[in-house]
Write an enzyme that holds these catalytic residues in place. Structure first.
Site, short mmCIF file in Angstrom:
data_model
loop_
_atom_site.label_atom_id
_atom_site.label_comp_id
_atom_site.label_asym_id
_atom_site.label_seq_id
_atom_site.Cartn_x
_atom_site.Cartn_y
_atom_site.Cartn_z
N HIS A 501 0.83 -1.21 0.00
CA HIS A 501 0.00 0.00 0.00
C HIS A 501 0.86 1.26 0.00
O HIS A 501 0.70 2.15 -0.86
CB HIS A 501 -0.92 -0.01 1.23
N GLU A 502 1.76 1.36 0.96
CA GLU A 502 2.58 2.58 1.07
C GLU A 502 3.52 2.72 -0.12
O GLU A 502 3.81 3.84 -0.56
CB GLU A 502 3.35 2.58 2.39
N HIS A 505 1.83 4.57 -2.85
CA HIS A 505 1.96 6.03 -2.73
C HIS A 505 3.32 6.49 -3.27
O HIS A 505 3.42 7.51 -3.96
CB HIS A 505 1.85 6.45 -1.26
N HIS A 508 3.34 6.60 -6.92
CA HIS A 508 2.58 7.77 -7.36
C HIS A 508 3.48 9.00 -7.41
O HIS A 508 3.37 9.85 -8.30
CB HIS A 508 1.40 7.98 -6.41
#
Length: 711
Positions: A501-502, A505, A508
């Site tokens: 998940h992290e 980011h 991104h």
């Protein structure tokens, strides 16, 4: 938890990297007459902050200088005699205050990762000064007049879509910060923002103190009953680190208390740990946050009313994908009905097993983890102690890097010699598909007492092309329990999911391909920003990942296919509980900020009224009680915690594009994902970008099906 050792005295170093003693001594010797490193050029690899040179006392003078420079930049834009256009107003605004951006980025990143007592002492003062500085600019009628003039003439300027979006967002930002208010209203708004800044800093510091102070000692062999060898070793190392005379300690790091609640056969100790977590900053004492919450909510609502909104939730969602709190609540209550019904069916299974186990009476919240794991093992023949040996941290880091390569063609190379803020931090150079360096990625994975709880991504520098071809420097932070020296750092499946998940980011930020800084990377709408990261979670339990990187830490054996099949089969187990405990927090956050009158003073009763009103069951504890709900009361996700479930609708629908393509690394789908989701930043409306990627708008059905939630 791991802690950095700092030099004593007022010139304590914030961080130590390579050769820490020598660097610290050299910096201390030069402290009296040296240049402030926050204002100097950074002649470091990748231009990263020279962490070993930065001292706590550097921040306030550097920020004073940098704020004055930013104001001078603004005054120059305001005084310009040229016609107000995108090029004469918005571009100079984007270029303004570069040293302020750099200094504040370092400051706030370190307050999260290395929150020393000296840094905490100045955090409130610094935050108040920056809040006043921001208010001065956003409420300055001269600069707003220039922005408005550029905005009003936008149709005659031949702007491209990204420029039009930036101009519209800049104008809206000034309006949302009070540019249209009269002088008296502007003064009140500035006072509100200053007070909120103070309260939010205090809230976060209280949570850190409350969580860090909890340590349940495990004193006897009976206290270790049910615990795995790796957990016992880590708990023993933590006891030694904290200088506690015990066989081990349980802390409120999720990588400590969650496995304990799952494995421990000692119901009394599970209760103590669960209640310890629930009580953080929510009981009488110096770290009690409950007195702060009504004032925070009232001030936020007063701000919203000044700006023409009937509640803070309406103010917050006005420029988000959801558009209104009513729309967000409709979506959430639909998911809640399905998750609660599913959770009740799960509760029945757990209760049946608990009764067979000899439990007299109904299960409690501190029993759920324990009996859920027993049901998982009985129903799917898989438990955490069986899978954890295959999830070693180093292998999982290789997995996320391989995953990024398969999706986007980028590669990672571990490097040394780059300054870091703690000796545990690792550094990787990231290259694009042609082999050219495109980003720097830091990983800070282990819990320590000076680190805020949770996991997150941030950056020290964002990608842009306005002032040169600027490459991003991003980092991920986790709070895994560090194993003793010489032993493997083993992760739970939930830990691995957090890592993916992290890292989503981080991707991104690293894949950003924009011109203007304000549109870079994760600078997107709050209820869109979690979509790329949550999407990455879908690959965790794919055979493509598990059969390559889930290797037994001792033998190197790849995880057996039979165990992979069981993990995949068990993927949706307990999803009623997992979704419900999140939804309780998200609905509570929204309802607390939809209130139009004064906030109740009794925060515990307010919490109970909200959760009781939606039919919450006592066996499931809300993910964050108000006293430690940092997402909402420290700042960023106020009336915005729903963003995770809003993004879940997008990510479940988006992953189906890969399923429909018949390949979870389908090249054509990956290319569209990169172009429209990961690289585009805030250059366009996020829903338009999603439709460009998927070919249609998303629907909630994919989320309910993905989690097997049914009313």
């Amino acid at each position: 938890m791991e802690r950095c050792d700092f030099l004593a005295g007022s010139v304590a170093m914030l961080t130590l990297s390579a050769a820490p003693e020598a660097m610290a001594a050299k910096a201390k010797k030069k402290a009296a007459g040296r240049a402030n490193p926050l204002l100097a050029e950074w002649n470091t690899p990748w231009g990263v902050p020279p962490f070993n040179l930065i001292q706590t006392r550097d921040f306030e003078p550097a920020l004073r200088v940098a704020m004055a420079e930013k104001l001078a930049d603004i005054q120059a834009i305001s005084a310009a005699k040229t016609p107000a256009t995108f090029e004469t107003v918005i571009v100079p605004l984007e270029k303004s205050g570069q040293r302020l951006t750099r200094a504040t980025t370092v400051f706030y990143n370190l307050t999260g990762m290395m929150s020393t007592p000296d840094l905490q002492k100045i955090e409130g003062k610094v935050s108040a000064s920056l809040s006043q500085h921001d208010s001065t600019i956003s409420q300055d009628p001269k600069i707003f007049a220039r922005v408005k003039a550029a905005f009003d003439s936008r149709e005659s300027q031949s702007l491209n879509p990204a420029q039009t979006q930036l101009l519209e967002d800049t104008y809206a930002g000034f309006v949302r910060n009070g540019a249209l208010l009269n002088p008296t209203q502007k003064k009140r708004l500035a006072d509100i923002d200053a007070r909120l800044t103070h309260l939010q800093v205090q809230f976060g510091q209280n949570v850190l103190a409350g969580q860090s102070s909890f340590a349940l000692p495990l004193k006897t062999k009976e206290d270790l009953a049910g615990l795995s060898d790796s957990f016992i070793a880590a708990a023993a190392a933590e006891a030694k680190e904290r200088k506690i005379d015990a066989l081990g300690v349980v802390t409120l790091s999720r990588s400590s208390f969650e496995p304990f609640l799952t494995m421990s056969t000692r119901r009394d100790l599970r209760e103590a740990v669960q209640k310890g977590w629930m009580a953080v900053s929510g009981t009488p004492g110096p770290t009690d946050n409950r007195p702060l919450i009504p004032e925070i909510v009232d001030l936020r609502n007063e701000k919203a009313r000044l700006l023409g909104f009937k509640s803070f939730a309406h103010y917050q969602l006005d420029n988000k994908m959801a558009k209104s709190p009513e729309a967000a609540m409709d979506m959430m209550l639909g998911v809640w009905a399905a998750s609660l019904a599913t959770a009740k069916r799960e509760r029945a299974m757990l209760q049946e097993l608990a009764a067979a186990d000899g439990l007299d009476g109904p299960i409690k919240s501190w029993d759920w983890w324990y009996y859920a794991e027993k049901v998982r093992k009985a129903k799917y023949d898989v438990d955490e102690s069986e899978t954890k040996p295959y999830f070693e941290l180093g292998n999982m880091i290789e997995a996320i890097h391989w995953h990024a390569n398969q999706l986007f063609g980028i590669s990672f190379k571990k490097i040394t010699g780059v300054p870091t803020w703690h000796p545990d931090v690792v550094t990787y150079e990231v290259s694009d598909p042609s082999g050219k360096p495109m980003a720097l990625w830091y990983g800070d994975f282990f819990a320590r007492q000076t680190k805020q709880s949770g996991a997150w991504m941030s950056s020290f520098r964002d990608q842009q092309r306005l002032i040169g071809d600027i490459k991003p420097v991003v980092f991920n932070v986790c709070n895994y329990t560090k194993a003793p020296a010489g032993q493997p750092n083993l992760l739970s499946l939930d830990d691995v999911t957090t890592l993916f998940h992290e890292f989503g980011h981080a991707l991104h930020g690293m894949l950003s391909d924009v011109t203007y800084p304000s549109q870079s990377g994760t600078n997107v709408k709050r209820d869109f920003v979690e979509f790329p990261s949550q999407l990455m979670e879908h690959w965790v339990t794919t055979p493509e990942i598990l059969t390559r990187f889930a290797k037994h830490h001792a033998t190197g054996e790849i995880i057996p296919r039979a165990l992979v099949d069981k993990i995949i089969a068990a993927r949706n187990f307990n999803q009623g509980w997992a979704t419900s405990e999140f939804m309780m927090a998200a609905i509570m956050d929204m309802k607390m900020h939809m209130i139009e009158g004064p906030a109740p003073k009794d925060v515990d009763a307010w919490e109970n009224d909200i959760l009781g009103g939606i039919g919450a069951i006592p066996e499931i504890v809300v993910r964050y009680r108000p006293g430690y709900f940092k997402h909402t009361f420290e700042g960023g996700y106020a009336a915005g915690y729903y963003s995770y479930i809003w993004a879940a609708v997008l990510e479940c629908d988006a992953f189906q594009a890969f399923v429909e393509a018949g390949n979870v690394y389908d090249k054509a789908t990956s290319a569209k994902l990169k172009r429209y989701i990961f690289a585009s930043g805030g250059q366009a409306d996020p829903l338009a970008n999603y439709v460009a990627f998927r070919g249609r708008a998303p629907g909630v059905d994919a989320l309910l099906a993905d989690r097997d939630l049914r009313v």
